[in-house]
Motif scaffolding. Structure first.
Motif, PDB file in Angstrom:
ATOM      1  N   LYS A 177       0.815  -1.202   0.073  1.00  0.00           N
ATOM      2  CA  LYS A 177       0.036  -0.024  -0.004  1.00  0.00           C
ATOM      3  C   LYS A 177       0.775   1.121   0.020  1.00  0.00           C
ATOM      4  CE  LYS A 177      -4.757  -0.577   1.924  1.00  0.00           C
ATOM      5  NZ  LYS A 177      -4.892  -1.949   2.311  1.00  0.00           N
ATOM      6  N   GLY A 178       0.819   2.258  -1.027  1.00  0.00           N
ATOM      7  CA  GLY A 178       1.435   3.328  -0.929  1.00  0.00           C
ATOM      8  C   GLY A 178       2.840   3.503  -1.597  1.00  0.00           C
ATOM      9  N   LYS A 179       3.456   4.353  -1.331  1.00  0.00           N
ATOM     10  CA  LYS A 179       4.567   4.630  -2.298  1.00  0.00           C
ATOM     11  C   LYS A 179       6.092   4.089  -1.483  1.00  0.00           C
ATOM     12  CE  LYS A 179       6.821   8.369  -4.630  1.00  0.00           C
ATOM     13  NZ  LYS A 179       6.361  10.163  -4.941  1.00  0.00           N
ATOM     14  N   THR A 180       6.741   3.454  -2.345  1.00  0.00           N
ATOM     15  CA  THR A 180       8.059   2.737  -1.986  1.00  0.00           C
ATOM     16  C   THR A 180       9.317   3.604  -2.567  1.00  0.00           C
ATOM     17  OG1 THR A 180       7.231   0.810  -1.268  1.00  0.00           O
ATOM     18  CG2 THR A 180       9.604   0.886  -1.706  1.00  0.00           C
ATOM     19  N   VAL A 181      10.175   3.765  -2.118  1.00  0.00           N
ATOM     20  CA  VAL A 181      11.288   4.414  -2.715  1.00  0.00           C
ATOM     21  C   VAL A 181      12.637   3.632  -2.483  1.00  0.00           C
ATOM     22  CG1 VAL A 181      12.745   6.685  -2.920  1.00  0.00           C
ATOM     23  CG2 VAL A 181      10.300   6.790  -2.638  1.00  0.00           C
ATOM     24  N   ILE A 182      13.166   3.170  -3.460  1.00  0.00           N
ATOM     25  CA  ILE A 182      14.723   2.541  -3.152  1.00  0.00           C
ATOM     26  C   ILE A 182      15.657   3.451  -3.576  1.00  0.00           C
ATOM     27  CG2 ILE A 182      15.907   0.401  -3.690  1.00  0.00           C
ATOM     28  CD1 ILE A 182      13.360  -0.790  -4.767  1.00  0.00           C
ATOM     29  N   GLU A 183      16.421   3.831  -2.791  1.00  0.00           N
ATOM     30  CA  GLU A 183      17.544   4.549  -2.991  1.00  0.00           C
ATOM     31  C   GLU A 183      18.971   3.887  -2.723  1.00  0.00           C
ATOM     32  OE1 GLU A 183      16.399   8.822  -1.086  1.00  0.00           O
ATOM     33  OE2 GLU A 183      16.784   7.281   0.472  1.00  0.00           O
ATOM     34  N   ASN A 184      19.893   4.300  -3.610  1.00  0.00           N
ATOM     35  CA  ASN A 184      21.238   3.459  -3.871  1.00  0.00           C
ATOM     36  C   ASN A 184      20.655   2.228  -4.449  1.00  0.00           C
ATOM     37  OD1 ASN A 184      23.903   3.464  -3.774  1.00  0.00           O
ATOM     38  ND2 ASN A 184      24.016   2.447  -1.837  1.00  0.00           N
ATOM     39  N   ALA A 185      19.853   2.308  -5.483  1.00  0.00           N
ATOM     40  CA  ALA A 185      19.609   0.861  -6.152  1.00  0.00           C
ATOM     41  C   ALA A 185      20.404   0.636  -7.164  1.00  0.00           C
ATOM     42  CB  ALA A 185      18.102   1.305  -6.778  1.00  0.00           C
ATOM     43  N   ALA A 186      20.614  -0.757  -7.492  1.00  0.00           N
ATOM     44  CA  ALA A 186      21.361  -1.358  -8.410  1.00  0.00           C
ATOM     45  C   ALA A 186      20.774  -0.924  -9.960  1.00  0.00           C
ATOM     46  CB  ALA A 186      21.824  -2.660  -8.523  1.00  0.00           C
ATOM     47  N   LYS A 187      21.671  -0.728 -10.832  1.00  0.00           N
ATOM     48  CA  LYS A 187      21.026  -0.156 -12.218  1.00  0.00           C
ATOM     49  C   LYS A 187      21.623  -1.215 -13.270  1.00  0.00           C
ATOM     50  CE  LYS A 187      24.083   3.267 -11.330  1.00  0.00           C
ATOM     51  NZ  LYS A 187      24.784   4.622 -11.187  1.00  0.00           N
ATOM     52  N   GLU A 188      21.498  -2.488 -13.133  1.00  0.00           N
ATOM     53  CA  GLU A 188      21.814  -3.453 -13.818  1.00  0.00           C
ATOM     54  C   GLU A 188      20.465  -3.524 -14.965  1.00  0.00           C
ATOM     55  OE1 GLU A 188      23.488  -3.433 -11.405  1.00  0.00           O
ATOM     56  OE2 GLU A 188      25.411  -4.658 -11.486  1.00  0.00           O
ATOM     57  N   PRO A 189      21.007  -3.632 -16.146  1.00  0.00           N
ATOM     58  CA  PRO A 189      19.807  -3.680 -17.199  1.00  0.00           C
ATOM     59  C   PRO A 189      18.791  -5.087 -16.910  1.00  0.00           C
ATOM     60  CG  PRO A 189      22.231  -4.012 -18.418  1.00  0.00           C
ATOM     61  CD  PRO A 189      22.272  -4.014 -16.945  1.00  0.00           C
ATOM     62  N   GLU A 190      19.181  -6.102 -16.089  1.00  0.00           N
ATOM     63  CA  GLU A 190      18.368  -6.929 -15.656  1.00  0.00           C
ATOM     64  C   GLU A 190      17.223  -6.533 -14.644  1.00  0.00           C
ATOM     65  OE1 GLU A 190      21.699  -7.447 -15.330  1.00  0.00           O
ATOM     66  OE2 GLU A 190      21.990  -8.826 -17.109  1.00  0.00           O
ATOM     67  N   ILE A 191      17.366  -5.257 -14.039  1.00  0.00           N
ATOM     68  CA  ILE A 191      16.626  -4.738 -13.039  1.00  0.00           C
ATOM     69  C   ILE A 191      15.400  -4.013 -13.905  1.00  0.00           C
ATOM     70  CG2 ILE A 191      16.291  -2.891 -11.308  1.00  0.00           C
ATOM     71  CD1 ILE A 191      19.142  -3.814 -10.330  1.00  0.00           C
ATOM     72  N   ILE A 192      16.047  -3.220 -14.902  1.00  0.00           N
ATOM     73  CA  ILE A 192      15.210  -2.536 -15.910  1.00  0.00           C
ATOM     74  C   ILE A 192      14.224  -3.710 -16.632  1.00  0.00           C
ATOM     75  CG2 ILE A 192      14.787  -1.200 -18.080  1.00  0.00           C
ATOM     76  CD1 ILE A 192      17.563  -0.195 -17.472  1.00  0.00           C
ATOM     77  N   ASP A 193      14.538  -5.244 -17.064  1.00  0.00           N
ATOM     78  CA  ASP A 193      13.568  -6.086 -17.723  1.00  0.00           C
ATOM     79  C   ASP A 193      12.783  -6.481 -16.622  1.00  0.00           C
ATOM     80  OD1 ASP A 193      13.245  -7.425 -19.989  1.00  0.00           O
ATOM     81  OD2 ASP A 193      14.569  -9.176 -19.226  1.00  0.00           O
ATOM     82  N   VAL A 194      13.173  -6.508 -15.351  1.00  0.00           N
ATOM     83  CA  VAL A 194      12.234  -6.977 -14.347  1.00  0.00           C
ATOM     84  C   VAL A 194      11.027  -6.024 -14.324  1.00  0.00           C
ATOM     85  CG1 VAL A 194      11.743  -7.822 -12.153  1.00  0.00           C
ATOM     86  CG2 VAL A 194      13.672  -8.732 -13.452  1.00  0.00           C
ATOM     87  N   ALA A 195      11.545  -4.595 -14.201  1.00  0.00           N
ATOM     88  CA  ALA A 195      10.677  -3.708 -14.232  1.00  0.00           C
ATOM     89  C   ALA A 195       9.522  -3.615 -15.376  1.00  0.00           C
ATOM     90  CB  ALA A 195      11.559  -2.332 -13.888  1.00  0.00           C
ATOM     91  N   THR A 196      10.087  -3.762 -16.558  1.00  0.00           N
ATOM     92  CA  THR A 196       9.416  -3.909 -17.905  1.00  0.00           C
ATOM     93  C   THR A 196       8.139  -4.917 -17.539  1.00  0.00           C
ATOM     94  OG1 THR A 196      11.350  -3.138 -18.857  1.00  0.00           O
ATOM     95  CG2 THR A 196       9.342  -3.777 -20.112  1.00  0.00           C
ATOM     96  N   LEU A 197       8.683  -6.134 -17.042  1.00  0.00           N
ATOM     97  CA  LEU A 197       7.474  -7.121 -17.081  1.00  0.00           C
ATOM     98  C   LEU A 197       6.545  -6.708 -15.973  1.00  0.00           C
ATOM     99  CD1 LEU A 197       6.455  -9.874 -17.263  1.00  0.00           C
ATOM    100  CD2 LEU A 197       7.954 -10.672 -15.350  1.00  0.00           C
ATOM    101  N   LEU A 198       6.919  -6.206 -14.754  1.00  0.00           N
ATOM    102  CA  LEU A 198       5.968  -5.654 -13.767  1.00  0.00           C
ATOM    103  C   LEU A 198       5.139  -4.576 -14.340  1.00  0.00           C
ATOM    104  CD1 LEU A 198       8.544  -5.962 -10.458  1.00  0.00           C
ATOM    105  CD2 LEU A 198       6.476  -7.328 -11.099  1.00  0.00           C
ATOM    106  N   THR A 199       5.491  -3.691 -14.901  1.00  0.00           N
ATOM    107  CA  THR A 199       4.961  -2.392 -15.636  1.00  0.00           C
ATOM    108  C   THR A 199       3.706  -3.039 -16.465  1.00  0.00           C
ATOM    109  OG1 THR A 199       6.709  -1.135 -15.278  1.00  0.00           O
ATOM    110  CG2 THR A 199       5.247  -0.521 -16.543  1.00  0.00           C
ATOM    111  N   ASN A 200       4.206  -3.995 -17.522  1.00  0.00           N
ATOM    112  CA  ASN A 200       3.416  -4.658 -18.205  1.00  0.00           C
ATOM    113  C   ASN A 200       2.033  -5.177 -17.508  1.00  0.00           C
ATOM    114  OD1 ASN A 200       4.542  -3.612 -20.498  1.00  0.00           O
ATOM    115  ND2 ASN A 200       5.637  -5.253 -20.991  1.00  0.00           N
TER     116      ASN A 200
END
Ligand code: EPU
Length: 428
Positions: A177-200
């Motif tokens: 519930k609500g907003k999460t902010v992850i700071e000092n997150a890793a930036k690997e391409p695999e993270i973007i890939d997982v975020a893309t799936l979750l966004t879809n």
């Protein structure tokens, strides 16, 4: 059990195709747990880690099909079955079941993960994230117990830049519930890939691929179709073997931007490289110069390519220093390379390589996945026959490796180990 045999010293030539990314696959598959309708993932690699995760999803009630790299997961009947032992221990990435099951069921029991032994690999940052989201986390007899009445958004600063923790927190937070902010997150391409799936699937995520990720939790997530990104580490391994033993190797299905640190280092050594949109051509690597590398988080030089790079450096003129700042003990391949006549010593977190040396075929053992890749490259460079055991590690991360290398003209084959050889392995 099988071993790999390689007749080295021949020039490899032709085109080799990269499969879907292992380190994305192992997160995308658990992420399907969060959906309420079927999810399809295309382009998955044919590796044992994918097979194990498929079985784990079935164990918790999922219906899963996997054919020609396409996995369809129907998560509707899944339940929060405790998985304290068994297959979860076979791969490190089973920790993603924690985030995904916590997100969907608000509870999970997962055995502490296995995977490659590269020195200490704690998961304290994952746990810190789950606790910040409202979960109670305990460690009982080697299994992590997670339970939350409700997950709520939180601001989480990672003390260590961690791929696993970033993805795992994202998996749980998409349904908090609500907003999460992850700071000092890793930036690997695999993270973007997982975020893309979750966004879809319907999640609200901003900033994946930067060091601040913002997530607005949603009530429910639905199925979708997703195509995985190509494996940058497999592509990098092929670039290295092209430079080490090739006479013109074209690597197909690559995102060249993901490999800029490797491309720069290979050019510094004198390897001819041409970069296209989705292909990288590696020319014959002759009169190579020694270089130093230091592994860093993305977009720095990847730790996963440090071991295969070391094999190539045995061919370079001069002294090279390879320093791993991510893992303290990722040097188990060095003793094996020494058996093959390499001139290398380890000092603290660095390997010091003096070259050039001509490697000689020998009987060697892969202690972990990328050590295996290093030994295959060394075997392709070496004079005579190299025998590599410990194939279960290589099979975790390289899809159809023998067939792919045969396509470049390599003489490489798998052979059954004798009873005696298997006994010897156990005693090593
Ligand atoms: N770390 C902590 N606490 C944590 C998490 C990590 O101290 O809670 C430390 C680790 O000990 C390590 C560093 O942070 O020193 C980086 O660890 P990270 O969490 O990023 O690694 P990981 O997620 O466990 C993934 C890949 C590895 C790859 C690393 C680094 C997967 C399944 N594994 O591991 O891949 O080496 O990121 O890029 O994605 C491989 O493919 O051969 C492999 C080992």
């Amino acid at each position: 059990m099988e071993k790999l045999k390689i007749a080295g010293g021949y020039s490899l030539k032709g085109t080799i195709k990269v499969s879907g990314a292992k380190n994305s696959a192992v997160a995308l598959i658990p992420a399907t747990i969060l959906a309420e309708t079927p999810v399809t993932i295309e382009g998955l690699p044919n590796i044992s880690d994918v097979g194990i995760l498929k079985t784990l999803l079935e164990e918790i009630g999922g219906t899963v099909t996997f054919e020609d790299g396409e996995m369809v997961v129907d998560p509707t009947q899944m339940v929060s079955m405790p998985l304290p032992n068994g297959k979860v221990k076979k791969l490190r990435a089973s920790y993603y079941l924690m985030g995904a099951m916590l997100g969907r069921f608000k509870k999970a029991v997962i055995g502490l993960p296995g995977g490659c032994h590269l020195g200490p690999r704690p998961i304290d940052q994952h746990i810190k994230g789950f606790e910040a989201l409202g979960a109670k986390v305990t460690n009982e007899q080697g299994a992590i117990y997670l339970r939350a009445d409700e997950l709520h958004g939180a601001r989480i600063y990672l003390d260590v830049v961690s791929v696993g923790a970033t993805i795992n927190i994202m998996l749980a937070a998409v349904k908090a519930k609500g907003k999460t902010v992850i700071e000092n997150a890793a930036k690997e391409p695999e993270i973007i890939d997982v975020a893309t799936l979750l966004t879809n699937m319907g999640a609200k995520i901003k900033g994946a691929g930067t060091d601040v990720i913002r997530i607005e939790g949603v009530e429910s997530l639905n199925g979708c179709r997703h195509t995985i990104i190509p494996d940058r580490i497999e592509a990098g391994t092929f670039m290295l073997l092209g430079a080490a033993a090739g006479d013109g190797v074209l690597i197909d299905n690559v995102i060249p931007h993901h490999l800029e640190s490797l491309t720069a280092k290979l050019r510094e050594m004198g390897v001819p490289i041409e970069v296209g949109d989705e292909q990288i051509f590696i020319g014959k690597g002759e009169h190579l110069k020694a270089v130093d590398i230091k592994t860093l988080v993305y977009p720095g030089f990847p730790t996963d390519l440090q071991q295969p790079f070391t094999s190539l450096l045995t061919k370079a003129e001069g002294t090279s220093v390879v320093t791993d700042t991510i893992y303290s003990a990722r040097f188990k391949h060095i003793d094996e390379l020494r058996r093959m006549n390499a001139n290398i010593k380890v000092e603290g977190r660095s390997a010091i390589i003096n070259g050039p040396t001509t490697l000689q075929g020998a009987k060697v053992k892969a202690s972990d996945l990328r050590a295996g890749a290093a030994l295959v490259i060394a075997g392709l460079m070496a004079e005579g026959i190299t025998e590599v055991t410990g194939l279960e590690h290589i099979d975790r991360g390289y899809s159809n490796l023998v067939e792919k290398l045969e396509g470049l003209g390599a003489t490489i084959w798998r052979e059954k180990m004798t009873e005696e050889e298997m006994e010897q392995q156990k005693s090593l």
